[in-house]
Design a protein around this motif. Structure first.
Motif, PDB file in Angstrom:
ATOM      1  N   UNK A   1     -33.071 -17.358  19.748  1.00 25.76           N
ATOM      2  CA  UNK A   1     -32.715 -16.371  18.732  1.00 25.76           C
ATOM      3  C   UNK A   1     -31.233 -16.074  18.835  1.00 25.76           C
ATOM      4  N   UNK A   2     -30.558 -16.143  17.699  1.00 19.77           N
ATOM      5  CA  UNK A   2     -29.138 -15.830  17.693  1.00 19.77           C
ATOM      6  C   UNK A   2     -28.798 -14.734  16.708  1.00 19.77           C
ATOM      7  N   UNK A   3     -29.610 -14.555  15.697  1.00 21.59           N
ATOM      8  CA  UNK A   3     -29.304 -13.588  14.643  1.00 21.59           C
ATOM      9  C   UNK A   3     -30.312 -12.449  14.669  1.00 21.59           C
ATOM     10  N   UNK A   4     -29.804 -11.256  14.405  1.00 20.63           N
ATOM     11  CA  UNK A   4     -30.653 -10.072  14.392  1.00 20.63           C
ATOM     12  C   UNK A   4     -31.582 -10.078  13.195  1.00 20.63           C
TER      13      UNK A   4
ATOM     14  N   UNK B   1     -38.644 -15.608  14.153  1.00 19.78           N
ATOM     15  CA  UNK B   1     -38.986 -17.017  14.362  1.00 19.78           C
ATOM     16  C   UNK B   1     -40.471 -17.081  14.663  1.00 19.78           C
ATOM     17  N   UNK B   2     -41.125 -18.094  14.089  1.00 21.43           N
ATOM     18  CA  UNK B   2     -42.571 -18.154  14.193  1.00 21.43           C
ATOM     19  C   UNK B   2     -43.012 -19.570  14.528  1.00 21.43           C
ATOM     20  N   UNK B   3     -44.014 -19.646  15.411  1.00 24.24           N
ATOM     21  CA  UNK B   3     -44.613 -20.940  15.731  1.00 24.24           C
ATOM     22  C   UNK B   3     -46.082 -20.701  15.999  1.00 24.24           C
ATOM     23  N   UNK B   4     -46.907 -21.005  15.024  1.00 23.74           N
ATOM     24  CA  UNK B   4     -48.345 -20.763  15.177  1.00 23.74           C
ATOM     25  C   UNK B   4     -48.634 -19.290  15.356  1.00 23.74           C
TER      26      UNK B   4
ATOM     27  N   UNK C   1     -38.510 -11.870  17.566  1.00 25.98           N
ATOM     28  CA  UNK C   1     -37.428 -11.307  16.779  1.00 25.98           C
ATOM     29  C   UNK C   1     -36.405 -10.690  17.717  1.00 25.98           C
ATOM     30  N   UNK C   2     -35.170 -10.637  17.268  1.00 21.96           N
ATOM     31  CA  UNK C   2     -34.067 -10.133  18.081  1.00 21.96           C
ATOM     32  C   UNK C   2     -33.415  -8.940  17.373  1.00 21.96           C
TER      33      UNK C   2
ATOM     34  N   UNK D   1     -35.421  -7.934  22.466  1.00 23.69           N
ATOM     35  CA  UNK D   1     -36.211  -8.907  21.718  1.00 23.69           C
ATOM     36  C   UNK D   1     -37.675  -8.692  22.059  1.00 23.69           C
ATOM     37  N   UNK D   2     -38.554  -9.043  21.144  1.00 25.34           N
ATOM     38  CA  UNK D   2     -39.978  -9.004  21.430  1.00 25.34           C
ATOM     39  C   UNK D   2     -40.593 -10.365  21.116  1.00 25.34           C
ATOM     40  N   UNK D   3     -41.623 -10.668  21.888  1.00 20.23           N
ATOM     41  CA  UNK D   3     -42.426 -11.868  21.663  1.00 20.23           C
ATOM     42  C   UNK D   3     -43.838 -11.383  21.365  1.00 20.23           C
ATOM     43  N   UNK D   4     -44.355 -11.755  20.216  1.00 20.87           N
ATOM     44  CA  UNK D   4     -45.714 -11.394  19.833  1.00 20.87           C
ATOM     45  C   UNK D   4     -46.627 -12.608  19.910  1.00 20.87           C
ATOM     46  N   UNK D   5     -47.811 -12.374  20.428  1.00 23.58           N
ATOM     47  CA  UNK D   5     -48.836 -13.411  20.422  1.00 23.58           C
ATOM     48  C   UNK D   5     -50.077 -12.804  19.789  1.00 23.58           C
TER      49      UNK D   5
END
Lengths: 113, 112
Positions: free
Chosen positions: B49-52, B56-59, B64-65, B72-76
């Motif tokens: 992640x570089x931009x606020x 970004x999504x993968x499956x 997000x940043x 930043x958070x990572x959601x599953x």
């Protein structure tokens, strides 16, 4: 395509000995970085090499040294081993030193007795 | 010193639950934030992640940043037992080189 490879997989040494760990980057990648991961912690940066030159060094003593060869593979050397050097040593490769993701090898588990 | 702090340290959920992992950073210079999944040995790359504000999504995974609030958070979503791992976040500096400064990781266990 082969990923990052490291050897050996496991290593047991005694205090005071010296060790050499090896890493081959992904084909086409010119940058190799080394990280130390102590159990239960995140990896800590040791060195980065690009085009055979050191591009960065983390907060590690001079007992730690590394080099990169013309084929972009790399070796990490640790002298006068201490018990606290026991860790997983990870190698990561990337195409260059600009804003690229780094891809990690499986690591070498070093145990110092 | 540029610290990266992850929370929680560990998390136990059941299959189907949604989890949110947090990563905050103190920074004098910053270029990007990366997420990795580490199951046994090699951390595997998830996101950079570089931009606020751009997700970004993968499956079932997304991230997000927030560069203003420095996190930043990572959601599953719909977690599966195969999501059990240590999740690491790391940042790269805004100068030559792309050395990673990692947080301590969040250990996620997904129970059947």
């Amino acid at each position: 395509d082969a990923g990052v490879t490291q050897s050996p997989t496991h290593l047991i040494k005694t205090r005071g000995q010296q060790v050499t760990l090896r890493c081959s980057p992904i084909s086409g990648h010119k940058s190799v970085s080394w990280y130390q991961q102590v159990l239960g912690q995140g990896p800590q940066f040791i060195f980065q090499y690009y085009e055979k030159e050191e591009r960065g060094r983390g907060n590690f003593p001079d007992r730690f040294s590394a080099r990169q060869f013309p084929n972009y593979s790399s070796e990490l050397n640790v002298n006068a081993l201490l018990l606290g050097d026991s860790a997983l040593y990870l190698c990561a490769s990337s195409p260059g030193t600009s804003n690229n993701e780094q891809f990690f090898g499986p690591g070498t588990r070093l145990t110092v007795l | 010193e540029d610290k990266v702090v992850q929370s929680p340290l560990s998390l136990v959920v059941h299959e189907g639950d949604t989890v949110t992992l947090n990563c905050s950073y103190e920074v004098t210079n910053f270029r990007s934030l990366l997420w990795y999944k580490q199951e046994k040995k090699a951390p595997t790359f998830l996101f950079m992640l570089t931009s606020s504000g751009i997700e970004k999504k993968s499956g079932r995974l997304s991230s997000i940043l927030d560069k203003k609030e420095l996190f930043s958070i990572l959601n599953i979503t719909a977690t599966q037992t195969g999501d059990s791992a240590v999740y690491l976040c790391a940042r790269t500096p805004n100068n030559a080189g792309n050395m990673l400064t990692f947080g301590g990781g969040t250990r996620l266990m997904v129970k059947p």
